[in-house]
Design a protein around this motif. Structure first.
Motif, mmCIF file in Angstrom:
data_model
loop_
_atom_site.group_PDB
_atom_site.id
_atom_site.type_symbol
_atom_site.label_atom_id
_atom_site.label_comp_id
_atom_site.label_asym_id
_atom_site.label_seq_id
_atom_site.Cartn_x
_atom_site.Cartn_y
_atom_site.Cartn_z
ATOM 1 N N UNK A 124 0.830 -1.206 0.000
ATOM 2 C CA UNK A 124 0.000 0.000 0.000
ATOM 3 C C UNK A 124 0.864 1.256 0.000
ATOM 4 N N UNK A 125 0.521 2.206 -0.864
ATOM 5 C CA UNK A 125 1.153 3.522 -0.848
ATOM 6 C C UNK A 125 0.179 4.476 -0.165
ATOM 7 N N UNK A 126 0.689 5.402 0.629
ATOM 8 C CA UNK A 126 -0.213 6.191 1.464
ATOM 9 C C UNK A 126 0.349 7.574 1.780
ATOM 10 N N UNK A 127 -0.556 8.423 2.257
ATOM 11 C CA UNK A 127 -0.199 9.733 2.794
ATOM 12 C C UNK A 127 -0.757 9.823 4.204
ATOM 13 N N UNK A 146 -3.329 5.642 -1.592
ATOM 14 C CA UNK A 146 -3.378 6.150 -2.964
ATOM 15 C C UNK A 146 -2.692 5.171 -3.913
ATOM 16 N N UNK A 147 -2.983 5.264 -5.209
ATOM 17 C CA UNK A 147 -2.244 4.445 -6.182
ATOM 18 C C UNK A 147 -0.758 4.820 -6.125
ATOM 19 N N UNK A 148 0.107 3.844 -6.249
ATOM 20 C CA UNK A 148 1.543 4.119 -6.154
ATOM 21 C C UNK A 148 2.049 4.969 -7.312
ATOM 22 N N UNK A 149 1.257 5.065 -8.374
ATOM 23 C CA UNK A 149 1.643 5.908 -9.507
ATOM 24 C C UNK A 149 1.468 7.388 -9.192
ATOM 25 N N UNK A 150 0.738 7.696 -8.117
ATOM 26 C CA UNK A 150 0.576 9.081 -7.682
ATOM 27 C C UNK A 150 1.644 9.424 -6.644
ATOM 28 N N UNK A 151 1.913 10.710 -6.489
ATOM 29 C CA UNK A 151 2.873 11.143 -5.470
ATOM 30 C C UNK A 151 2.359 10.746 -4.088
ATOM 31 N N UNK A 152 3.245 10.212 -3.260
ATOM 32 C CA UNK A 152 2.850 9.789 -1.919
ATOM 33 C C UNK A 152 4.035 9.923 -0.971
ATOM 34 N N UNK A 181 7.194 0.467 7.151
ATOM 35 C CA UNK A 181 7.004 1.323 5.988
ATOM 36 C C UNK A 181 8.269 2.113 5.676
ATOM 37 N N UNK A 182 8.413 2.450 4.414
ATOM 38 C CA UNK A 182 9.411 3.436 4.013
ATOM 39 C C UNK A 182 8.648 4.713 3.731
ATOM 40 N N UNK A 183 9.053 5.820 4.343
ATOM 41 C CA UNK A 183 8.327 7.069 4.182
ATOM 42 C C UNK A 183 9.285 8.248 4.122
ATOM 43 N N UNK A 184 8.773 9.336 3.573
ATOM 44 C CA UNK A 184 9.564 10.557 3.424
ATOM 45 C C UNK A 184 8.995 11.622 4.342
ATOM 46 N N UNK A 185 9.820 12.119 5.244
ATOM 47 C CA UNK A 185 9.363 13.107 6.219
ATOM 48 C C UNK A 185 8.987 14.418 5.540
ATOM 49 N N UNK A 186 9.745 14.802 4.520
ATOM 50 C CA UNK A 186 9.473 16.043 3.800
ATOM 51 C C UNK A 186 9.408 15.746 2.305
ATOM 52 N N UNK A 187 8.279 16.077 1.694
ATOM 53 C CA UNK A 187 8.127 15.835 0.269
ATOM 54 C C UNK A 187 7.473 14.498 -0.017
ATOM 55 N N UNK A 188 7.456 14.126 -1.287
ATOM 56 C CA UNK A 188 6.823 12.882 -1.719
ATOM 57 C C UNK A 188 7.723 12.159 -2.720
ATOM 58 N N UNK A 189 7.345 10.935 -3.058
ATOM 59 C CA UNK A 189 8.010 10.198 -4.129
ATOM 60 C C UNK A 189 6.943 9.464 -4.923
ATOM 61 N N UNK A 190 7.302 8.994 -6.086
ATOM 62 C CA UNK A 190 6.337 8.357 -6.979
ATOM 63 C C UNK A 190 6.814 6.964 -7.370
ATOM 64 N N UNK A 191 5.877 6.040 -7.479
ATOM 65 C CA UNK A 191 6.207 4.681 -7.880
ATOM 66 C C UNK A 191 6.377 3.759 -6.691
ATOM 67 N N UNK A 192 6.269 2.458 -6.952
ATOM 68 C CA UNK A 192 6.448 1.461 -5.901
ATOM 69 C C UNK A 192 7.931 1.209 -5.657
ATOM 70 N N UNK A 193 8.268 0.928 -4.407
ATOM 71 C CA UNK A 193 9.652 0.630 -4.043
ATOM 72 C C UNK A 193 9.994 -0.848 -4.235
ATOM 73 N N UNK A 194 9.010 -1.653 -4.552
ATOM 74 C CA UNK A 194 9.231 -3.099 -4.653
ATOM 75 C C UNK A 194 10.271 -3.433 -5.716
ATOM 76 N N UNK A 195 11.203 -4.299 -5.351
ATOM 77 C CA UNK A 195 12.242 -4.714 -6.290
ATOM 78 C C UNK A 195 11.642 -5.546 -7.420
#
Length: 292
Positions: free
Chosen positions: A54-57, A73-79, A149-163
């Motif tokens: 799951x990708x989330x905000x 949210x969909x992982x294709x969106x900024x999260x 979870x992997x998360x960003x304290x400031x800002x967002x990233x796009x796409x899944x982190x899955x290898x």
């Protein structure tokens, strides 16, 4: 870093009602804003229902101590974050306390996360490991789940982190490499000076030496030129770690440790990683450590 989990909040439902009421004014920009707000409200999910991938905000902020619900949210969106694994705390009849649960998460989440992200060098800069864990209140209701979870304290990233799909050589390299650096940092003594915890530093050296031996065993099966060179370098480092682990005094430890630590500098693995078609940008935190 930790984020507590509690029960579902009703704030999302209230938000829908308010936003729809505002949208009735007929103003185009207000309507669009209301639609966006309503979309966010509909996407609200309890932290209890989060699943791997799951990708989330977060609603309260990545580093807030407690969270009731998040926007999935969909992982294709900024999260701001993605769930990369989960496990249940077992063997504890009583709530182990916040310190106890965070210690369990600290110990288990890195390994759990590596099942989702085999190559941690692919994680975007500024994205760190966080987790949701039971509170004393949720524990009483049977909650034992920890979401890593992997998360960003400031800002967002796009796409899944899955290898993506990895071949046998890539997996063998990453398994050993991940275990090596996990042994280093998981056993890092709190004391900054070796003299203040000589036994602790020797224990760390022993753990790293064991992990390095396992890494070297796996690398023997990879017969590519740069990887063979890396194996020779790491063999020398392994000897230095063993000398540090058996040092009779701090002077001997410092001499061995300097060679040992330099020998596992991630920058020296880039050529082998390139050869194996793995990520080649050293994570910023690691680059800073070995730059000193």
């Amino acid at each position: 870093m930790s984020i507590g989990a509690k029960s579902r909040s009703l704030r999302g439902i209230a938000a829908v009602v308010v936003l729809l009421a505002v949208g009735a004014t007929g103003c185009a920009d207000v309507v669009e804003g209301a639609k966006a707000g309503a979309k966010k409200a509909v996407r609200q999910r309890s932290v209890f229902s989060l699943t791997t991938g799951d990708c989330y905000n977060p609603n309260s902020g990545v580093t807030d101590t407690e969270e009731f619900s998040v926007e999935v949210v969909p992982c294709t969106e900024a999260h701001e974050g993605q769930v990369v694994g989960e496990f249940k705390i077992g063997g504890e009849k009583e709530y182990p306390g916040e310190d106890g649960t965070t210690q369990i998460a600290d110990e288990r989440c890195p390994a759990v996360a590596q099942e989702f992200i085999a190559d941690t060098w692919t994680v975007p800069e500024g994205v760190d490991l966080f987790y949701y864990f039971p509170t004393s209140e949720s524990w009483k209701t049977g909650d034992r789940a920890v979401s890593c979870t992997y998360a960003k304290d400031k800002g967002t990233f796009t796409g899944s982190l899955k290898s993506g799909d990895l071949d046998a050589d890539q997996l063998a390299y990453l398994k050993g490499s991940n275990a090596l650096y996990e042994a280093l940092w998981a056993n890092q003594p709190e004391a900054e000076q070796v003299e203040d915890d000589f036994d602790g530093y020797k224990k760390q050296a022993k753990s790293v030496g064991i992990a390095l031996d396992m890494h070297l065993t796996a690398l023997k099966g990879i017969q590519q030129p740069e990887t063979v060179k890396l194996r020779t370098q790491l063999e020398n480092a392994a000897e230095a770690w063993k000398k540090a682990a058996s040092a009779k005094d701090t002077d001997a430890f410092y001499v061995a440790y300097d060679l040992a630590f330099t020998g596992i500098d991630p920058n020296k693995t880039v050529a082998a990683r390139k050869e194996l078609k793995l990520a080649t940008t050293v994570p910023a935190d690691d680059a800073e450590v070995w730059a000193d």
